[in-house]
Scaffold this motif. Structure first.
Motif, mmCIF file in Angstrom:
data_model
loop_
_atom_site.group_PDB
_atom_site.id
_atom_site.type_symbol
_atom_site.label_atom_id
_atom_site.label_comp_id
_atom_site.label_asym_id
_atom_site.label_seq_id
_atom_site.Cartn_x
_atom_site.Cartn_y
_atom_site.Cartn_z
ATOM 1 N N ILE A 1 -0.113 6.291 6.418
ATOM 2 C CA ILE A 1 0.747 5.217 5.902
ATOM 3 C C ILE A 1 0.031 3.876 5.840
ATOM 4 C CG2 ILE A 1 1.764 4.826 8.190
ATOM 5 C CD1 ILE A 1 4.431 4.281 6.800
ATOM 6 N N ASN A 2 -0.882 3.611 6.798
ATOM 7 C CA ASN A 2 -1.512 2.293 6.853
ATOM 8 C C ASN A 2 -2.979 2.323 6.426
ATOM 9 O OD1 ASN A 2 -2.357 3.700 9.039
ATOM 10 N ND2 ASN A 2 -1.969 2.101 10.548
ATOM 11 N N VAL A 3 -3.326 3.304 5.614
ATOM 12 C CA VAL A 3 -4.705 3.405 5.126
ATOM 13 C C VAL A 3 -4.693 3.546 3.597
ATOM 14 C CG1 VAL A 3 -6.899 4.631 5.287
ATOM 15 C CG2 VAL A 3 -5.387 4.530 7.282
ATOM 16 N N ILE A 4 -5.472 2.696 2.920
ATOM 17 C CA ILE A 4 -5.633 2.810 1.468
ATOM 18 C C ILE A 4 -6.293 4.160 1.177
ATOM 19 C CG2 ILE A 4 -6.831 1.806 -0.523
ATOM 20 C CD1 ILE A 4 -6.758 -0.878 1.215
ATOM 21 N N CYS B 1 0.614 7.528 1.617
ATOM 22 C CA CYS B 1 0.974 8.950 1.678
ATOM 23 C C CYS B 1 1.792 9.330 0.455
ATOM 24 C CB CYS B 1 1.874 9.240 2.886
ATOM 25 S SG CYS B 1 1.165 8.864 4.475
ATOM 26 N N SER C 1 -12.377 -1.112 7.503
ATOM 27 C CA SER C 1 -11.687 -0.609 8.690
ATOM 28 C C SER C 1 -10.879 0.620 8.320
ATOM 29 C CB SER C 1 -10.782 -1.694 9.260
ATOM 30 O OG SER C 1 -10.164 -1.241 10.443
ATOM 31 N N THR D 1 0.844 -1.202 0.000
ATOM 32 C CA THR D 1 0.000 0.000 0.000
ATOM 33 C C THR D 1 0.876 1.247 0.000
ATOM 34 O OG1 THR D 1 -1.594 -1.200 1.361
ATOM 35 C CG2 THR D 1 -1.861 1.196 1.238
ATOM 36 N N ALA E 1 -11.341 4.288 1.747
ATOM 37 C CA ALA E 1 -10.306 4.130 2.764
ATOM 38 C C ALA E 1 -10.493 2.754 3.389
ATOM 39 C CB ALA E 1 -10.433 5.221 3.825
ATOM 40 N N ASN E 2 -9.418 2.022 3.565
ATOM 41 C CA ASN E 2 -9.507 0.740 4.249
ATOM 42 C C ASN E 2 -8.125 0.377 4.775
ATOM 43 O OD1 ASN E 2 -10.815 -1.474 5.295
ATOM 44 N ND2 ASN E 2 -11.840 -1.983 3.376
ATOM 45 N N HIS E 3 -8.100 -0.675 5.588
ATOM 46 C CA HIS E 3 -6.882 -1.038 6.308
ATOM 47 C C HIS E 3 -5.848 -1.637 5.356
ATOM 48 C CE1 HIS E 3 -4.246 -2.835 9.255
ATOM 49 N NE2 HIS E 3 -4.929 -2.264 10.221
ATOM 50 N N ALA E 4 -4.627 -1.089 5.417
ATOM 51 C CA ALA E 4 -3.562 -1.513 4.506
ATOM 52 C C ALA E 4 -3.101 -2.946 4.749
ATOM 53 C CB ALA E 4 -2.372 -0.566 4.637
ATOM 54 N N GLY E 5 -3.340 -3.467 5.948
ATOM 55 C CA GLY E 5 -2.846 -4.803 6.258
ATOM 56 C C GLY E 5 -3.853 -5.904 6.016
ATOM 57 N N THR E 6 -5.120 -5.582 6.133
ATOM 58 C CA THR E 6 -6.136 -6.648 6.157
ATOM 59 C C THR E 6 -6.978 -6.703 4.895
ATOM 60 O OG1 THR E 6 -7.686 -5.079 7.138
ATOM 61 C CG2 THR E 6 -6.408 -6.445 8.659
ATOM 62 N N THR E 7 -6.851 -5.722 4.014
ATOM 63 C CA THR E 7 -7.719 -5.670 2.839
ATOM 64 C C THR E 7 -7.022 -6.316 1.648
ATOM 65 O OG1 THR E 7 -8.437 -3.532 3.719
ATOM 66 C CG2 THR E 7 -9.240 -4.154 1.529
ATOM 67 N N PRO E 8 -7.549 -7.473 1.196
ATOM 68 C CA PRO E 8 -6.895 -8.136 0.057
ATOM 69 C C PRO E 8 -6.853 -7.193 -1.153
ATOM 70 C CG PRO E 8 -8.593 -9.540 1.028
ATOM 71 C CD PRO E 8 -8.730 -8.199 1.664
ATOM 72 N N ILE E 9 -5.802 -7.334 -1.949
ATOM 73 C CA ILE E 9 -5.607 -6.470 -3.118
ATOM 74 C C ILE E 9 -6.869 -6.471 -3.992
ATOM 75 C CG2 ILE E 9 -4.268 -6.192 -5.243
ATOM 76 C CD1 ILE E 9 -2.644 -5.410 -2.802
ATOM 77 N N ARG F 1 -9.756 -4.006 -3.009
ATOM 78 C CA ARG F 1 -9.461 -2.587 -2.779
ATOM 79 C C ARG F 1 -10.115 -1.674 -3.820
ATOM 80 N NH1 ARG F 1 -3.452 -2.166 -0.237
ATOM 81 N NH2 ARG F 1 -3.788 -3.842 1.250
ATOM 82 N N ASP G 1 3.900 0.449 2.553
ATOM 83 C CA ASP G 1 3.507 -0.478 3.629
ATOM 84 C C ASP G 1 3.420 -1.868 3.003
ATOM 85 O OD1 ASP G 1 1.630 -2.165 5.065
ATOM 86 O OD2 ASP G 1 1.005 -0.414 6.228
ATOM 87 N N THR H 1 5.068 6.773 0.983
ATOM 88 C CA THR H 1 5.287 5.715 1.967
ATOM 89 C C THR H 1 4.897 4.375 1.362
ATOM 90 O OG1 THR H 1 3.057 6.000 2.845
ATOM 91 C CG2 THR H 1 4.838 7.214 3.944
ATOM 92 N N ARG I 1 3.230 -6.094 3.768
ATOM 93 C CA ARG I 1 2.930 -7.065 4.842
ATOM 94 C C ARG I 1 2.827 -8.478 4.280
ATOM 95 N NH1 ARG I 1 -0.716 -3.753 9.211
ATOM 96 N NH2 ARG I 1 -0.385 -1.706 8.277
ATOM 97 N N GLY J 1 -3.995 -9.645 9.710
ATOM 98 C CA GLY J 1 -3.408 -8.810 8.667
ATOM 99 C C GLY J 1 -2.870 -7.509 9.235
ATOM 100 N N ASN K 1 -11.772 3.610 8.548
ATOM 101 C CA ASN K 1 -12.779 4.298 7.734
ATOM 102 C C ASN K 1 -13.946 4.577 8.672
ATOM 103 O OD1 ASN K 1 -15.220 4.535 6.042
ATOM 104 N ND2 ASN K 1 -13.944 3.812 4.349
#
Lengths: 332, 332
Positions: free
Chosen positions: B196-199, A188, A303, A185, B146-154, B157, A208, A206, A210, A277, A305
């Motif tokens: 940084i950790n948000v789509i 920024c 999330s 991801t 906007a969604n979580h950069a770690g848990t949201t599968p590509i 998105r 990210d 940036t 994982r 994740g 969001n």
């Protein structure tokens, strides 16, 4: 199973982070009401700066607590807004008197919303989290030449913004085609001078990355480094990288994970083992104590969001599994 | 050729814009010193807001002067910093008493640095500018989730930042492969929430398209619009476009262009006819009077950059060509 039961969880409308703390308070209250006598103390913890958005790295409080970052270094961290963490903690009255690590837990358990789509998609109520993805955060800076947007032929440009766009598309396409659970991801970005008729001389972004597997995470980092070299040569730009955070994947305590599965089963709830994740404080505390996590479903997997939501039924189910596992861990 | 000669031009270290005005003052002074009696008045003009970086569109002052934008609309323009042009002009004492258009010129001539690499590359001192590229400025906004950069599968998105990157790479690759002089630049970008950790849920970028040919400029705009449709569907994002400025290509007065060529030749200077890649006030005044421009070389073609430079020899040569052409135009 204690026979105790939580039938409501205060819904503050904020799930990420708050849900676990509010449920833990419910657990303590319920255990007290039921006259439960623990064989060891039960403590509710909330760590400073879990997100890391203002001050990097994320999970900073638990990292410091587990001895992974000196307290002084953390307090001296300068935030995205130019403030210093130590000063801000003092200002809001959150600079406590205890030394990090002053309590050494027998076990640590964290209840959290999944923040992803897996549980909802599979109609499962409880996630018994057995491991956490590794996280790699980097800041990439590209330096080119500011020049006139109208007069500079495409072939003569050193366009930092274009190189940044290529990095973003590279990361997405690699993640999409790699047949692995790696996620990437770019959250920024900024251009300089950021003027409509000037080719960007500098782009900052940036990254990210994982993956639950350390080897694959390293491969993703290596692939990015190789691409940065290639784009630097291809576009005649300079690329530099700053590491903002790096956490290896974590494997949780399998006995606690089994207790979570058993508690869910005893309550007639569906469950599955899963990978987190997102990063969580539990992965830091896992360095100093047996730890694991309980997940409950996030509606539509949304999330970070304002639309983040978990249904009441799932909030309550998670709190009851936490109640049972805490009771188990505090009794023996 | 008048027999007059300018042998120095004040070098303020700022070439874009200032060079022309300073040289025009030298021209007036030289003509006075030489006792030249013009058959019509000679006026030195400097127009408000040529760059358009703070208040769009660019070339605003000359556009208003030529009747292309109502004075009230221009004065009510809100800038990138939230201020209003009219208020700021008053504040700095630049709100003059005259109505735009109060003088109707017999001819208009503008001396400017090239801001591009052509003259230097060909070792030519004087550019006789016969036309100006058309300019299309647009602001593109992409809305995702906007969604979580770690848990949201590509695959799940809706990444506004990725779509923005695809727009940037599309524009560059089309310009590179189109076998035309079209240039395309993305100079400004921002992501929201920019964490940084948000789509990214929103990306905003500017697009600057230029071409000396109106038909090709329209084709470039149409190709962008088509790509925005495609990326919107492909990435499940919403894309909206706001037009910030649009100027058709301009053809200058061929008699004045010929006078520039002749003046250069009479002074023993090399010259070539050329297209202006940048927008200039002359293209606005060309709506109400015969107009043309004189270019001098920019070192390494660098412009809109603190390293912008033109050698003294070229500054002086350009001022002398201006002197001769102004003398010619004011005599007949």
């Amino acid at each position: 199973m204690l026979g105790s039961h939580i039938d409501t969880v205060i819904d503050a409308g904020i799930y990420d982070g708050c849900y676990g703390v509010l449920s833990a308070l419910e657990v303590i209250q319920t255990l007290k009401e039921d006259g439960f006598a623990p064989s060891r103390p039960i403590v509710v913890a909330a760590f400073t700066n879990e997100e890391g958005v203002r001050y990097a790295p994320d999970m900073m409080g638990s990292l410091v607590y587990a001895g992974g970052l000196p307290t002084e270094t953390a307090l001296a961290t300068v935030g995205a807004d130019g403030t210093m963490l130590g000063g801000e903690l003092g200002r809001i009255g959150y600079a406590g008197p205890h030394e990090p690590g002053f309590l050494s837990p027998h076990a640590y358990i964290e209840l959290h919303i999944e923040q992803g789509p897996v549980l909802e998609r599979e109609s499962i109520t409880i996630g018994a989290v057995e491991n956490v993805q590794g996280i790699s955060w980097q800041k990439v800076t590209v330096e080119g030449d500011a020049n006139h947007a109208g007069t500079t032929p495409i072939s003569m440009r050193r366009d930092a913004g274009y190189a940044a766009a290529r990095i973003i598309t590279f990361l997405r396409e690699r993640a999409k085609n790699s047949n692995s659970p790696t996620v990437a991801t770019v959250g920024c970005i900024s251009f300089e001078p950021n003027a409509i008729n000037v080719i960007p001389s500098r782009a900052t972004l940036t990254v990210d990355l994982r993956d639950p597997d350390e080897e694959r995470l390293r491969q993703a980092e290596a692939a990015l480094a190789e691409f940065l070299d290639a784009i630097s040569q291809e576009e005649h730009v300079e690329v530099s990288v700053e590491r903002l955070a790096r956490f290896e994947p974590v494997r949780f305590d399998q006995r606690i994970v089994a207790k979570i599965e058993k508690a869910a089963k005893d309550r007639g709830l569906t469950s599955r083992r899963m990978t987190s994740g997102a990063g969580h404080d539990a992965q830091m505390i896992a360095r100093i104590a047996p730890a694991a996590m309980i997940f409950v479903p996030s509606v539509a997997g949304i999330s970070h969001n304002p639309k983040e939501r978990t249904n009441d039924e799932h909030l309550i189910a998670g709190a009851n599994v936490l109640l049972d596992v805490v009771g188990e861990l505090a009794r023996r």
